[in-house]
Design an enzyme around this catalytic site. Structure first.
Site, PDB file in Angstrom:
ATOM      1  N   HIS A 277       0.884  -1.169   0.000  1.00 47.66           N
ATOM      2  CA  HIS A 277       0.000   0.000   0.000  1.00 47.66           C
ATOM      3  C   HIS A 277       0.920   1.217   0.000  1.00 47.66           C
ATOM      4  O   HIS A 277       1.716   1.399   0.930  1.00 47.66           O
ATOM      5  CB  HIS A 277      -0.937  -0.024   1.216  1.00 47.66           C
ATOM      6  CG  HIS A 277      -1.956  -1.119   1.111  1.00 47.66           C
ATOM      7  ND1 HIS A 277      -2.338  -1.889   2.175  1.00 47.66           N
ATOM      8  CD2 HIS A 277      -2.649  -1.559   0.032  1.00 47.66           C
ATOM      9  CE1 HIS A 277      -3.238  -2.772   1.748  1.00 47.66           C
ATOM     10  NE2 HIS A 277      -3.442  -2.595   0.453  1.00 47.66           N
TER      11      HIS A 277
ATOM     12  N   GLU B  97       1.632   3.306   3.082  1.00 42.29           N
ATOM     13  CA  GLU B  97       2.114   2.656   4.310  1.00 42.29           C
ATOM     14  C   GLU B  97       3.613   2.472   4.143  1.00 42.29           C
ATOM     15  O   GLU B  97       4.068   1.543   3.482  1.00 42.29           O
ATOM     16  CB  GLU B  97       1.363   1.345   4.514  1.00 42.29           C
ATOM     17  CG  GLU B  97      -0.141   1.604   4.659  1.00 42.29           C
ATOM     18  CD  GLU B  97      -0.989   0.332   4.597  1.00 42.29           C
ATOM     19  OE1 GLU B  97      -0.433  -0.771   4.647  1.00 42.29           O
ATOM     20  OE2 GLU B  97      -2.226   0.476   4.504  1.00 42.29           O
TER      21      GLU B  97
ATOM     22  N   HIS C 220       3.078  -3.601   6.236  1.00 43.41           N
ATOM     23  CA  HIS C 220       1.985  -2.632   6.106  1.00 43.41           C
ATOM     24  C   HIS C 220       2.009  -1.677   7.296  1.00 43.41           C
ATOM     25  O   HIS C 220       2.858  -1.781   8.173  1.00 43.41           O
ATOM     26  CB  HIS C 220       0.640  -3.373   6.105  1.00 43.41           C
ATOM     27  CG  HIS C 220       0.369  -4.156   4.865  1.00 43.41           C
ATOM     28  ND1 HIS C 220      -0.568  -3.775   3.944  1.00 43.41           N
ATOM     29  CD2 HIS C 220       0.906  -5.316   4.405  1.00 43.41           C
ATOM     30  CE1 HIS C 220      -0.611  -4.668   2.965  1.00 43.41           C
ATOM     31  NE2 HIS C 220       0.279  -5.620   3.216  1.00 43.41           N
TER      32      HIS C 220
ATOM     33  N   GLU D  36       2.046  -5.573  10.337  1.00 42.28           N
ATOM     34  CA  GLU D  36       1.563  -4.185  10.423  1.00 42.28           C
ATOM     35  C   GLU D  36       2.476  -3.481  11.413  1.00 42.28           C
ATOM     36  O   GLU D  36       2.589  -3.890  12.569  1.00 42.28           O
ATOM     37  CB  GLU D  36       0.121  -4.164  10.928  1.00 42.28           C
ATOM     38  CG  GLU D  36      -0.847  -4.984  10.087  1.00 42.28           C
ATOM     39  CD  GLU D  36      -1.388  -4.231   8.876  1.00 42.28           C
ATOM     40  OE1 GLU D  36      -1.157  -3.006   8.790  1.00 42.28           O
ATOM     41  OE2 GLU D  36      -2.033  -4.865   8.033  1.00 42.28           O
TER      42      GLU D  36
END
Ligand code: NAG
Ligand code: NAG
Ligand code: NAG
Ligand code: ZN
Length: 492
Positions: free
Chosen positions: A110, A113, A216, A305
């Protein structure tokens, strides 16, 4: 330096003197900018956000500086034509080393990110500058092949904004497609494949990866397969994979090696991740995700993440690096567990693309073009099944995996035509042994080098070198005789 051309007074509002001082200033500014740019790539990597051009420059620079242990190549291009650069790190890198496992790290899927993108650059810097200096890092580089793709979405990155913590601008690719929903999924559902996605698929076809992580932001947690659920695609509930035990182990290793991820960091009021990990579908189901695609294609991938804020200010980057450094390194060490070996024909030539699976675990994996296979397993007893075109299906004896060890098991397949000649499967040979990840670094040919294996294994290997019906029958006969002796002995 001054300009020798004197501007015509009719076109110039400035006096000659102010012209030349302006030029001098501009020149000095340019010089300053140039030296800064140079120091950015020539000194240690700084903690800033690196533009696509700076990122490319840095990767070229480290490749030039460490030519023996790095390789730089592009796996494809983004919609806007940015190269998707991968730096491969291993020593040596000029030839194939049998059974050395390949690991990949992918950042910035992404585009907004960005923490993973910067951390991967710092990981490159850390690995390369510590090679030959730090024992752990040297061992990693000499026992694994590490592939680092800091950005798979350079187009999205260019539209994203520093300080935008929760926005979506720049998240998707240039055609506004979410790359992490663009992979072919198990049900056959497929959006139009984007060039970035296609590049990853092609890359995975040319290299047999064992382990992988993608990075991410927008949460702080490790997410593991499955992301998708069979049946109701939207229901939020745990979607357990047959390798759930391994995935939980991998995810926990990351979260526990991280500074505080395992303490359950909540970016949003109702979010709570026990131990800093979550099954994908138990968080929210995703179809067409990269992680499930990897798993169905033989690669164990987790999704990390890294930060509540998707695009934090540059001053926060050193802190993210310190918090993740150990976890990023440990994940490279953890690949040495489970089972690995070679799939060969009766003349010990490698069999590529054989389909393997561990009994009771239906998700399969394949042998590499060199006939190599790897599978991460926790300690326990397992059975391996192998299918290859033109060969009889093979099922191994139960084998044991011990903790922090890799069980080595080479398999010689039986051709279908010779099925009638084989006597009770005596034509088959399995070569087993147990080696630690550390010992496995050596060996360069397609055939395991006998010098480097434990003594017990050397005997078996020598026997296998002359595999023929008569040799194998003699061996079986001897083993049978020996077994009869033993059983007699125990009865007397
Ligand atoms: C690369 O390897 C060659 C041959 O082993 C060696 O002579 C050379 O010094 C190495 N270069 C670097 C930068 O390490
Ligand atoms: C070597 O690197 C490892 C992994 O990053 C680290 O834990 C260790 O402290 C380093 N050793 C030295 C002597 O710096
Ligand atoms: C993670 O795995 C590495 C490599 O096996 C190991 O050295 C380390 O202790 C593990 N850390 C945790 C917290 O489980
Ligand atoms: Zn994301």
């Amino acid at each position: 330096m001054r300009s020798s051309a004197s501007p015509s007074p009719t076109h110039c509002l400035l006096s000659l003197q102010s012209w030349s001082s302006l030029l001098t200033n501009v020149f000095l500014l340019l010089l300053l900018a140039m030296t800064r740019m140079q120091s950015r790539v020539e000194a240690e990597l700084d903690f800033g956000h690196h533009s696509n051009i700076e990122l490319r420059k840095y990767m070229r620079y480290v490749n030039l500086r460490y030519p023996n242990i790095t390789k730089l190549h592009s796996i494809g291009e983004s919609v806007e034509g940015h190269p998707l650069l991968v730096l491969t790190i291993s020593s040596p890198l000029d030839r194939h080393i049998t059974l050395r496992p390949h690991i990949k790290y992918i950042g910035n899927i992404h585009g907004n990110e960005v923490v993973g993108r910067e951390l991967l650059l710092h990981l490159i810097e850390y690995l390369l500058s510590n090679y030959g200096r730090n024992k752990t890092i040297t061992r990693i580089i000499e026992t694994t092949v590490i592939h680092i793709l800091p950005t798979i979405n350079p187009d999205g990155y260019e539209r994203a904004k520093v300080g935008d913590c929760i926005g979506a601008t720049g998240g998707y690719n240039r055609r506004n497609v979410d790359l992490n929903r663009n992979f072919p999924d198990i049900s056959g559902y497929q959006e139009k494949l984007q060039p970035e996605t296609r590049a990853i698929i092609k890359w995975m076809q040319s290299t047999t990866f064992v382990l992988s992580a993608s990075f991410h932001g927008g949460a702080v947690v490790v997410n593991y397969p499955f992301d998708q659920r069979q049946g109701d695609l939207t229901r939020i509930a745990y979607s357990k994979s047959p390798d759930d035990d391994v995935f939980v182990f991998l995810a926990l290793n990351y979260s526990r090696s991280h500074y505080n991820m395992h303490h359950s960091i909540n970016c949003y009021p109702r979010e709570r991740f026990k131990d800093g990990i979550t099954n994908g579908a138990a968080w929210y189901p995703v179809r067409g995700g990269m992680q499930d695609y990897n798993y169905y294609h033989g690669v164990m991938e987790i999704t990390v993440e890294l930060s509540c804020c998707k695009f934090p200010p540059a001053r926060d980057l050193p802190d993210y690096w310190e918090k993740n450094k150990k976890a990023l390194i440990n994940f490279l060490l953890i690949v040495h567990m489970g089972v690995k070996g070679l799939i060969m024909d009766e003349r010990r030539r490698p069999i590529a693309n054989a389909r393997l699976n561990i009994a009771d675990r239906y998700v399969s994996f394949r042998s590499s073009k060199y006939g190599e296979y790897w599978r991460l397993l926790l300690p326990g007893t397992y059975i391996l099944k192998v299918k290859a075109n033109g060969f009889e299906d093979y099922m191994s004896q139960p084998f044991r995996v011990r903790s922090h060890k890799v069980h080595r098991m080479d398999i010689m397949m039986t051709r279908e035509e010779s099925a009638s000649r084989s006597l009770n499967g005596s034509f088959r040979a399995t070569i087993q042994g147990e080696v630690t990840g550390h010992d496995v670094a050596g060996g360069s040919s397609t055939v395991p080098s006998t010098e480097k294996l434990p003594p017990q294994m050397q005997v078996t290997l020598k026997m296998a070198e002359h595999t023929s019906i008569s040799h194998m029958m003699t061996a079986n006969y001897l083993i049978l005789t020996w077994a009869i002796f033993l059983s007699l002995g125990s009865h007397l």
